[in-house]
Design an enzyme around this catalytic site. Sequence first.
Site, PDB file in Angstrom:
ATOM      1  N   CYS A 123       0.668  -1.623   0.008  1.00 16.52           N
ATOM      2  CA  CYS A 123       0.172  -0.359  -0.376  1.00 16.52           C
ATOM      3  C   CYS A 123       0.802   0.823  -0.216  1.00 16.52           C
ATOM      4  CB  CYS A 123      -1.097  -0.210   1.352  1.00 16.52           C
ATOM      5  SG  CYS A 123      -1.864  -1.128   1.269  1.00 16.52           S
ATOM      6  N   ARG A 138       4.099  -0.587  -4.996  1.00 11.48           N
ATOM      7  CA  ARG A 138       4.238  -0.778  -3.662  1.00 11.48           C
ATOM      8  C   ARG A 138       2.261  -1.475  -3.516  1.00 11.48           C
ATOM      9  NH1 ARG A 138       7.081   1.792   0.718  1.00 11.48           N
ATOM     10  NH2 ARG A 138       5.419   1.142   2.153  1.00 11.48           N
ATOM     11  N   TRP A 170      -2.465  -2.721  -1.652  1.00 12.72           N
ATOM     12  CA  TRP A 170      -1.850  -3.975  -1.927  1.00 12.72           C
ATOM     13  C   TRP A 170      -2.422  -4.620  -0.725  1.00 12.72           C
ATOM     14  CZ3 TRP A 170      -0.528  -7.792   0.939  1.00 12.72           C
ATOM     15  CH2 TRP A 170      -0.137  -9.458   0.858  1.00 12.72           C
ATOM     16  N   ASN A 217      -1.692   1.936   5.953  1.00 12.30           N
ATOM     17  CA  ASN A 217      -1.248   1.437   5.623  1.00 12.30           C
ATOM     18  C   ASN A 217      -0.451   0.896   6.709  1.00 12.30           C
ATOM     19  OD1 ASN A 217       2.170   1.539   4.186  1.00 12.30           O
ATOM     20  ND2 ASN A 217       1.410  -0.557   4.176  1.00 12.30           N
ATOM     21  N   GLY A 218      -1.019  -0.601   6.120  1.00 13.48           N
ATOM     22  CA  GLY A 218      -0.364  -1.749   7.938  1.00 13.48           C
ATOM     23  C   GLY A 218      -1.667  -3.057   7.543  1.00 13.48           C
ATOM     24  N   GLU A 228      18.060 -17.187  -7.558  1.00 10.60           N
ATOM     25  CA  GLU A 228      16.982 -16.345  -7.845  1.00 10.60           C
ATOM     26  C   GLU A 228      16.990 -16.198  -9.257  1.00 10.60           C
ATOM     27  OE1 GLU A 228      16.319 -13.494  -6.726  1.00 10.60           O
ATOM     28  OE2 GLU A 228      16.814 -12.306  -8.394  1.00 10.60           O
ATOM     29  N   LYS A 230      13.128 -15.077 -10.533  1.00 12.45           N
ATOM     30  CA  LYS A 230      12.439 -13.908 -11.579  1.00 12.45           C
ATOM     31  C   LYS A 230      11.915 -14.139 -12.530  1.00 12.45           C
ATOM     32  CE  LYS A 230      13.847 -11.697  -9.514  1.00 12.45           C
ATOM     33  NZ  LYS A 230      14.862 -10.834  -8.429  1.00 12.45           N
ATOM     34  N   GLU A 232       7.757 -15.119 -10.939  1.00  8.06           N
ATOM     35  CA  GLU A 232       7.390 -14.083  -9.801  1.00  8.06           C
ATOM     36  C   GLU A 232       6.909 -12.650 -11.287  1.00  8.06           C
ATOM     37  OE1 GLU A 232       9.080 -11.406  -8.098  1.00  8.06           O
ATOM     38  OE2 GLU A 232      11.085 -11.699  -8.428  1.00  8.06           O
ATOM     39  N   HIS A 274      18.528 -36.642  -6.342  1.00  3.88           N
ATOM     40  CA  HIS A 274      17.674 -37.340  -5.972  1.00  3.88           C
ATOM     41  C   HIS A 274      16.058 -36.653  -5.577  1.00  3.88           C
ATOM     42  CE1 HIS A 274      21.137 -38.311  -3.254  1.00  3.88           C
ATOM     43  NE2 HIS A 274      21.228 -36.440  -4.066  1.00  3.88           N
ATOM     44  N   LYS A 309       6.422  -4.003  -3.886  1.00  4.37           N
ATOM     45  CA  LYS A 309       7.311  -4.698  -3.375  1.00  4.37           C
ATOM     46  C   LYS A 309       8.194  -4.016  -2.259  1.00  4.37           C
ATOM     47  CE  LYS A 309      11.428  -2.673  -5.407  1.00  4.37           C
ATOM     48  NZ  LYS A 309      11.856  -4.691  -6.554  1.00  4.37           N
TER      49      LYS A 309
HETATM   50  C1  F6R Z   1      12.431 -10.254  -5.294  1.00  3.78           C
HETATM   51  C2  F6R Z   1      11.285  -9.097  -4.512  1.00  3.78           C
HETATM   52  C3  F6R Z   1      11.049  -9.900  -3.176  1.00  3.78           C
HETATM   53  C4  F6R Z   1      11.823  -8.585  -2.271  1.00  3.78           C
HETATM   54  C5  F6R Z   1      11.558  -9.441  -0.346  1.00  3.78           C
HETATM   55  C6  F6R Z   1      12.461  -9.172   0.126  1.00  3.78           C
HETATM   56  O1  F6R Z   1      12.677 -10.312  -6.805  1.00  3.78           O
HETATM   57  O2  F6R Z   1      11.879  -8.794  -5.037  1.00  3.78           O
HETATM   58  O3  F6R Z   1      11.356 -11.253  -3.389  1.00  3.78           O
HETATM   59  O4  F6R Z   1      13.822  -9.254  -2.007  1.00  3.78           O
HETATM   60  O5  F6R Z   1      10.526  -9.366  -0.867  1.00  3.78           O
HETATM   61  O6  F6R Z   1      12.614  -7.721   0.411  1.00  3.78           O
HETATM   62  P1  F6R Z   1      13.644  -6.444   0.703  1.00  3.78           P
HETATM   63  O7  F6R Z   1      14.723  -6.951  -0.084  1.00  3.78           O
HETATM   64  O8  F6R Z   1      13.038  -5.508   0.033  1.00  3.78           O
HETATM   65  O9  F6R Z   1      13.265  -6.684   2.253  1.00  3.78           O
END
Ligand code: F6R
Length: 613
Positions: free
Chosen positions: A2, A27, A75, A101-102, A486, A490, A493, A509, A608
């Site tokens: 949010c 967000r 969100w 937000n929260g 990673e 990527k 997501e 395994h 994010k």
């Molecule tokens: C994936 C991604 C998330 C963040 C995770 C932690 O691309 O961006 O997996 O890495 O939500 O977020 P931060 O780093 O802001 O604590």
Amino acid sequence: MCGIVAYVGQKEALPVIIKGLKRLEYRGYDSAGVALLNESGLSIYKKKGKVSELEAHLDTFSSLNSKIGIGHTRWATHGEPNDVNAHPHYSASEKFAMIHNGIIENYEVLKTDLQNKGYVFHSETDSEVFIKFIEDIHRNNDCSLEEAVRLALHKVVGAYAIVIMNIEEPDTLIAARKGSPLVIGVGEDEYFLASDATPIIEYTNKVIYLDDYEIAVIRQNQLQIKTIENVETHPYINQLEMELEAIEKGGYDHFMLKEIYEQPRSIADCMRGRLDASSGRLVVGGLRDYMNKFQNAQRIIITACGTSWHAGLVAEYLFEEFARIPVEVEYASEFRYRNPVLNENDFVIAISQSGETADTLAAIELAKSKGATIFGVCNVVGSSIARATHAGSYTHAGPEIGVASTKAFTAQISVLTLMALKLGYQRGMIAETRYMELLHELETIPGKVERALQLNEQLIKIAEIYKDARNFLYLGRGYNFPVALEGALKLKEISYIHAEGYPAAEMKHGPIALIDEEMPVVFIATKDSSYEKVVSNIQEVKARKGKIIAVVTEGDTTVKNMADHVIEVPSTEEAFVPLISVVPLQLLSYHIAVMRGCNVDQPRNLAKSVTVE
Ligand code: F6R
């Protein structure tokens, strides 16, 4: 999670708020809404979907002039994304409007209480309960709104950043925070509020970071901040160093692509002022006062979530190799509830791009309560994690707007590499000549990442072939194991293709059962200490007709003869490979997602900044 924006001043509030919401859309983008106050009263406009849908909705109204307003991009936590659950929410009398937000954890108890008193609820949100609860206190205590907010905050459990407008005080905003971020921009006779500084930067670079349990009463030319204990505070005004260009797309189709391409610069920025190989100088400023603790730590515990957790895994290899201190890497969400064994000899490193991740913050508080030293590796300056830790180093990657983390990951690894080398050297675990060799090599990394970016055209072709695959496997060993994780994250997501990352040797395994001619398998098979083993794993996949996409070191001929596609990256020290080998994986995911018509910057269901647990 949010985004909130508010404005009071001389300008038209709506354009400021809409622009701000667009900047904060990363967000959350389930719905958007604004509340404006003018001669016709206090009006709320809200819509399911993106800010652009709210804008289209607003176009149907003629006079929205207002010098004060609040806005929200959601969100969803409580209640599905729809118009009714969108913020702002009115109080029962419709005299107050609030954005939040929260999460209010005790909202059900409060709601039942209010329902028993005759309050009616239109949405399923905890936020509507929150503002109605405030109004109930306001009525019963015959007090000011500020006082009602203060009393309410003593009763609510959970996290919040809120801003409230009041029809009876048409020039006043009341804001408060606990757990969720809130920044106040200080202009000439005007104030801006937002979840982060990006909506503010084009108007002023003077900002105040509201602290937990603080309430701000903001008028056009007056700002007063008090704690919820009613004690006035004297906030520090920070000067932002962020540039407006940093939060714009700058000619790229997407923020994600721009941020992938920024990596040579962001890695260099991260090392700037910290590393000078010619003189052997390596300074990690944040460590200065804690070097003793760090050097003598019995254990390093790294805690983070998502991509930041993957950076933590790379750091585990780095710290153990160079400093010979045992390392544990913990998902913050598990760590915080596990009653971990911790004491004052433990050095905890919390990694977070946003600096707001709720689980990471909670893990920090837990570790602090057990006496451990906490060091933050954050990107967002002034963020909650940056302020909650004993010390820390910023990654200096600049604002990362694409929801999928790219440049923040490589910047985190860069800082952690500097820390590992510093620690190893100080502890006498790296000989002088080797140390100098490593520092010199580290300085070449931005240039090598630049070269890896030149693989883009080749990755577009590979993406074209595999864009319709239903599954992907990513395999790597050693330093490239976290890179495999990673790469898979990527892809899944942003393209919604199921992808899994595994240590290459674990394949036999279980995951090997998945391999057939339909399964693309991405190997990160650079020339390192486990190269020969990975080559054997490639053979195993080939024998089962899997499609092999291999990231190899420039000049490799062995894998070329086995793989369907080879992507050649510049060679470097084994420990620095993730900084380079992850780049083609980021580009591959990006192109596949674009070809599948996905919204790469704002993937579905994601946000994010994850400020809820
Ligand atoms: C994936 C991604 C998330 C963040 C995770 C932690 O691309 O961006 O997996 O890495 O939500 O977020 P931060 O780093 O802001 O604590």
